[in-house]
Design an enzyme around this catalytic site. Structure first.
Site, mmCIF file in Angstrom:
data_model
loop_
_atom_site.group_PDB
_atom_site.id
_atom_site.type_symbol
_atom_site.label_atom_id
_atom_site.label_comp_id
_atom_site.label_asym_id
_atom_site.label_seq_id
_atom_site.Cartn_x
_atom_site.Cartn_y
_atom_site.Cartn_z
ATOM 1 N N CYS A 145 49.364 79.776 6.785
ATOM 2 C CA CYS A 145 48.044 80.301 6.409
ATOM 3 C C CYS A 145 47.022 80.206 7.529
ATOM 4 C CB CYS A 145 47.526 79.605 5.149
ATOM 5 S SG CYS A 145 47.283 77.817 5.323
ATOM 6 N N HIS A 178 44.450 74.657 2.717
ATOM 7 C CA HIS A 178 44.875 76.065 2.691
ATOM 8 C C HIS A 178 43.745 76.942 3.234
ATOM 9 C CE1 HIS A 178 46.871 79.711 1.606
ATOM 10 N NE2 HIS A 178 45.931 80.066 0.742
#
Length: 515
Positions: A164, A430
């Protein structure tokens, strides 16, 4: 070092031939497989479960007749760091390595074409064949084109195995702006043509052409970064965007640094600027302009030149602790007063400033924000007050030609402003991205490379791009109103932009034409 497998239990009789290694993945005795070094594979374990990883080595091991594969796994389910009987055949983290017979490895189904039972996902490019023709150049997507091509499920860059940080950075830098397109074409001093080719042909062009990039393309880039950066963890471990950007810009391409700074007469270069601040009692909900000014002030920094791209990391102490609960995006970053040897405006009368006073910075008598610089007349008046007599203003260098030009025309000082084009945010390790795709305050899109998932462990992530015009509502709120907004009550994904900002990306369209 073998775990037990359904098809491979125990070892075969000794083979008198000595172990041979193969970095090229060429076929030899015992191997008719199309798999090679850097192929992504899946391996069935003894209880029906599967592990996945990347082949790092192919060849023959002592006492084993068949061709073997040294695999770096995505998870800590291995038994080695790449060693076999005391000899190292490849390098990876401890418990990430596994030696298995090559015929036990199958291509990773997550990166194969989906079965015909999933036509809705096939439409998003899963069967797309990468172009073999000469390199093409696709312009960034803006306005209506950005919405038409990028919005939807299975859009953006597909996430896989802690990617990510890279997905969000690449989407931010290339989807809707060309400010760093030189990375795709320029022959920089250390320029690695293979890395440039993967970045351009497998990631940026597909993103701008079809709005979708497969995880295997990003993994191909990660493999190259692993090789060139001498770091085995770029294919599987969590990283930060600045680590990726510094590696590819500095070590692999040899790009000229994006920022040239001066402090105490010494110049320093960097690609990303980290804001460092002491605790700021008077700042509750700051904007980016305030944070940059205070950081430059506390470090005695000035910009030597206008940057084409200004990448700014927000003040944090690790991924968990945030110095401010909210940060207001500055859609424009005024760097006029941060430039070295550039004409500046007296903050009181608007004439050409000749003196700067760092100690007056927080004095809101003159202005609520901004650096404090004065013309000679205003400086004398300001520092005649008993509270400011001890201040020590410093003299500014004003180009002589500007003084002559301004004395004749009495024109306002030209302002140098950078435009915000993307924000990277992080929550619970994230990364996601907000990208400005048009001129309006409501023209924002939100990208998450792992927004959803199809299947279990053997499935794949579904990236998604959504429009988030609700951001404009909060940008227009007065400061007091925004400070009182509870994050859980904010509409849509706006909370992520205001509360989880990690990195702001600004550009100068004017300077991008020359760099």
């Amino acid at each position: 070092l073998f775990p037990s497998f359904d098809s491979d239990v125990g070892l075969d009789p000794p083979n008198p031939r000595k172990a041979e290694t193969s970095e090229s993945g060429e076929e030899g005795e015992g191997g008719n497989s199309p798999l090679e070094v850097n192929s992504m594979v899946q391996i069935a374990l003894d209880k029906g479960s599967q592990v996945s990883g990347i082949i790092r080595w192919l060849g023959f091991l002592p006492q084993i007749k068949e061709k073997m594969a040294g695999v770096e796994l995505d998870e800590d389910k291995g038994v080695t760091g790449g060693e076999w009987l005391g000899k190292s055949y490849f390098h990876c983290a401890p418990k990430r390595g596994l030696f298995v017979r090559l015929n036990s490895c199958q291509p990773d189904r997550r990166f194969q074409s989906l079965p015909d039972a999933q036509p809705s996902l096939l439409d998003y490019g899963e069967r797309e064949v990468l172009p073999q023709a000469p390199p093409e150049s696709f312009p960034p997507l803006r306005n209506e084109a950005a919405v038409r091509v990028l919005r939807g499920r299975m859009k953006g860059i597909q996430g896989h195995c802690n990617s990510c940080y890279m997905d969000a950075a690449l989407f931010s830098l290339f989807s809707c702006t060309s400010v760093l397109d030189s990375m795709l074409f320029m022959p920089f001093p250390l320029s690695d043509r293979n890395v440039q080719g993967i970045l351009r042909d497998e990631i940026v062009n597909p993103l701008r052409r079809t709005g979708f990039v497969r995880a295997s393309s990003v993994m191909h880039l990660r493999e190259q970064l692993t090789d060139k950066g001498q770091c085995s963890s770029f294919t599987n471990a969590e990283k930060d965007p600045e680590e990726f950007l510094n590696l590819i810009m500095q070590q692999i391409l040899g790009m000229e640094p994006l920022l040239k700074l001066q402090s105490g007469g010494q110049e320093q270069d960097c690609y990303c600027y980290q804001i460092f601040l002491d605790k700021q009692e008077d700042l509750v909900v700051p904007n980016v302009q305030q944070l940059v000014e205070r950081s430059f002030l506390s470090s005695d920094l000035k910009l030597v030149e206008i940057p084409s791209c200004f990448i700014i990391q927000m003040p944090r102490f690790g991924k968990e602790y945030k110095m401010f609960s909210k940060i207001i995006p500055s859609l424009e970053l005024d760097i006029t007063d941060l430039l070295l040897d550039s004409p500046r405006e007296c903050c009181l009368c608007g004439d050409v400033a000749t003196l700067e006073c760092l100690e007056c910075f927080q004095d809101q008598v003159f202005a609520a924000t901004g650096l404090k610089q004065f013309c000679s007349s205003c400086s004398r008046q300001v520092h005649s007050h008993h509270r400011r007599k001890a201040h020590k203003p410093t003299r500014l260098h004003i180009p002589e030609e500007f003084q002559r030009w301004n004395s004749r025309r009495r024109q306002p000082i030209p302002r140098e402003k950078l435009e915000l084009f993307a924000v990277l945010c992080i929550e619970t390790s994230h990364y996601v991205a907000f990208v400005k795709y048009g001129p309006g305050k409501e023209h924002w899109m939100f990208f998450d490379s792992m927004a959803d998932r199809h299947g279990g462990e053997s499935g794949f992530n579904i990236p998604a791009v959504t429009l988030c015009p609700e951001v404009a509502k909060y940008l227009e709120l007065p400061l007091a109103g925004l400070a009182l907004e509870q994050p859980r009550d904010m509409d849509g994904v706006a909370k992520r932009l205001f509360c989880d900002a990690y990195m702001y990306l600004f550009q100068s369209r004017k300077m991008a034409l020359y760099k």
